[in-house]
Design an enzyme around this catalytic site. Structure first.
Site, short mmCIF file in Angstrom:
data_model
loop_
_atom_site.label_atom_id
_atom_site.label_comp_id
_atom_site.label_asym_id
_atom_site.label_seq_id
_atom_site.Cartn_x
_atom_site.Cartn_y
_atom_site.Cartn_z
N ALA A 1 -9.11 -9.26 1.89
CA ALA A 1 -9.83 -8.96 3.13
C ALA A 1 -10.46 -7.57 2.99
O ALA A 1 -10.24 -6.67 3.81
CB ALA A 1 -8.92 -9.07 4.35
N HIS B 1 -12.68 -4.23 2.68
CA HIS B 1 -13.60 -3.52 3.59
C HIS B 1 -14.04 -2.23 2.90
O HIS B 1 -13.65 -1.97 1.75
CB HIS B 1 -12.90 -3.25 4.93
CG HIS B 1 -11.55 -2.62 4.78
ND1 HIS B 1 -11.37 -1.33 4.36
CD2 HIS B 1 -10.30 -3.14 4.94
CE1 HIS B 1 -10.08 -1.06 4.32
NE2 HIS B 1 -9.40 -2.14 4.65
N HIS C 1 -11.50 -0.12 0.96
CA HIS C 1 -11.20 -0.58 -0.40
C HIS C 1 -12.35 -0.23 -1.34
O HIS C 1 -12.14 0.20 -2.47
CB HIS C 1 -11.02 -2.10 -0.43
CG HIS C 1 -9.85 -2.61 0.33
ND1 HIS C 1 -9.97 -3.43 1.43
CD2 HIS C 1 -8.52 -2.42 0.15
CE1 HIS C 1 -8.76 -3.74 1.88
NE2 HIS C 1 -7.87 -3.13 1.14
N GLN D 1 6.76 -7.84 1.52
CA GLN D 1 6.60 -6.65 2.37
C GLN D 1 6.38 -7.00 3.85
O GLN D 1 6.17 -6.11 4.66
CB GLN D 1 5.48 -5.76 1.83
CG GLN D 1 4.07 -6.29 1.96
CD GLN D 1 3.08 -5.41 1.24
OE1 GLN D 1 3.00 -5.42 0.02
NE2 GLN D 1 2.29 -4.64 1.99
N LYS E 1 -4.87 5.96 4.86
CA LYS E 1 -4.53 5.32 6.14
C LYS E 1 -3.05 4.94 6.11
O LYS E 1 -2.35 5.07 7.10
CB LYS E 1 -5.38 4.07 6.39
CG LYS E 1 -5.03 3.46 7.75
CD LYS E 1 -5.74 2.17 8.01
CE LYS E 1 -5.24 1.04 7.19
NZ LYS E 1 -3.87 0.56 7.56
N ASP E 2 -2.62 4.48 4.94
CA ASP E 2 -1.19 4.17 4.76
C ASP E 2 -0.55 5.38 4.07
O ASP E 2 -0.09 5.28 2.93
CB ASP E 2 -1.05 2.90 3.91
CG ASP E 2 -1.70 1.72 4.60
OD1 ASP E 2 -1.24 1.33 5.67
OD2 ASP E 2 -2.72 1.22 4.08
N GLN F 1 2.98 4.96 2.85
CA GLN F 1 3.01 4.13 1.65
C GLN F 1 2.65 4.97 0.42
O GLN F 1 3.27 4.85 -0.64
CB GLN F 1 2.02 2.96 1.81
CG GLN F 1 1.77 2.19 0.53
CD GLN F 1 0.96 0.93 0.75
OE1 GLN F 1 1.50 -0.09 1.12
NE2 GLN F 1 -0.34 0.99 0.51
N MET G 1 -10.59 1.95 9.01
CA MET G 1 -10.85 0.62 8.44
C MET G 1 -9.55 0.01 7.96
O MET G 1 -8.73 0.68 7.32
CB MET G 1 -11.82 0.74 7.28
CG MET G 1 -13.16 1.22 7.75
SD MET G 1 -14.45 0.18 7.12
CE MET G 1 -15.85 0.96 7.89
O1 PAF Z 1 -1.75 -1.44 1.03
C1 PAF Z 1 -1.71 -2.63 0.67
O2 PAF Z 1 -2.67 -3.39 0.78
C2 PAF Z 1 -0.42 -3.19 0.09
O3 PAF Z 1 0.69 -2.61 0.69
C3 PAF Z 1 -0.33 -3.05 -1.45
C4 PAF Z 1 -0.35 -1.60 -1.86
C5 PAF Z 1 -1.50 -3.78 -2.08
C6 PAF Z 1 0.96 -3.67 -1.96
O4 PAF Z 1 1.04 -5.02 -1.66
#
Ligand code: PAF
Length: 282
Positions: free
Chosen positions: A32, A34, A37, A61, A151-152, A155, A186
């Protein structure tokens, strides 16, 4: 564009790069795609000899099976977007069985407590799932550099810890948040919003910007109250959490201290769609 659906296939394609010590940039995604990415892929393609983009909706996850089911998928469009970039891109889109064989479970990870805060607290097991899939993907793709959106942000910190724990020879880069015109960060999940929800969601960035502007003037508790107030009595938006945290430990901050750097983090529901965002404060 050739799509590689198995680890053997992508490794065969990358063999010339492994052999000649050419640099491989990696952008792991769940599809998906955007502009956020795309900005990662563009950066990776400037800094490396080739770029691998993985498209894999990672089941481990998701702490909620409905969320996994509803996660936006647009594989054909994703491939078209990547083709149009006209860079040296390899798409790796494995099946779940290729990544997990017959055991769809996470490895037990401790990321120095980073995994228990905010997203980790509200989505139990989320970061173990992220760590598990990235450990597998990194070992298949063997990238020199990997790119993640801020944004993450939590993470991103977890991934840096994962690389330390697993002693993976990859450098992790965090890249700026890309925003819609109305300020909304986004996200693939934005595709699940109705037009009205999308417009309402602009309050998230508006509020974060207000906190950023007032950070030097107000106490943390006053800022927390301002945010609660902004989201009070909103029919379409439900605040899940707002926290000001130290960027290294991600520990919630009650009082500002000199020489510490802080970021504000937020999670908001619009109906069943859950969005997160964050902003640098000092
Ligand atoms: O941020 C994401 O899209 C996901 O958490 C990742 C890093 C691709 C792991 O599945």
């Amino acid at each position: 564009m050739i799509i590689h659906n198995t680890s053997d296939s992508i490794q065969r394609a990358l063999l010339p790069f492994f052999k000649k010590n050419k640099s491989i940039g990696f952008v792991p995604t769940m599809g998906a795609l955007h502009m956020g990415h795309i900005s990662l892929v563009e950066k990776a393609s400037i800094e490396n000899d080739c770029v691998v983009v993985s498209i894999f909706v990672n089941p481990t996850q998701f702490n909620n099976s409905q969320d996994l089911e509803k996660y936006p998928r647009s594989f054909k469009d994703d491939v078209k977007i990547l083709e149009d970039l006209k860079s040296n891109i390899f798409v790796f889109a494995p099946e779940v069985s290729n990544i997990y064989a017959n055991k769809i479970i996470s490895k037990k990870y401790r990321f120095s407590g980073l995994e228990n805060k905010m997203e980790g607290k509200h989505r139990k097991g989320h970061f173990e799932g992220v760590g598990t899939v990235l450990n597998i993907l990194f070992r298949i793709v063997k990238p020199n550099k990997a790119y993640f959106g801020e944004k993450d942000f939590q993470q991103l910190q977890v991934v840096k810890k994962l690389v330390e724990i697993e002693k993976l020879p990859v450098t992790i880069f965090g890249c700026s948040i890309i925003r819609e015109e109305n300020g909304l960060a986004m996200s693939s999940r934005n595709k699940l919003l109705t037009k009205i929800q999308f417009n309402e969601a602009s309050l998230i960035y508006k509020t974060l910007s207000e906190v950023q502007q007032k950070f030097n003037v107000y106490s943390i508790s006053k800022l927390n109250n301002i945010v609660k107030e902004r989201f009070k009595n909103r029919n379409l938006l439900k605040l899940e959490y707002f926290e000001i945290a130290n960027i290294k430990t991600l520990k919630t901050v009650k009082r500002k201290r000199n020489n510490n750097t802080y970021r504000a983090f937020i999670a908001v529901f619009l109906g069943k769609v859950r969005l997160i965002d964050n902003i640098m404060l000092n």
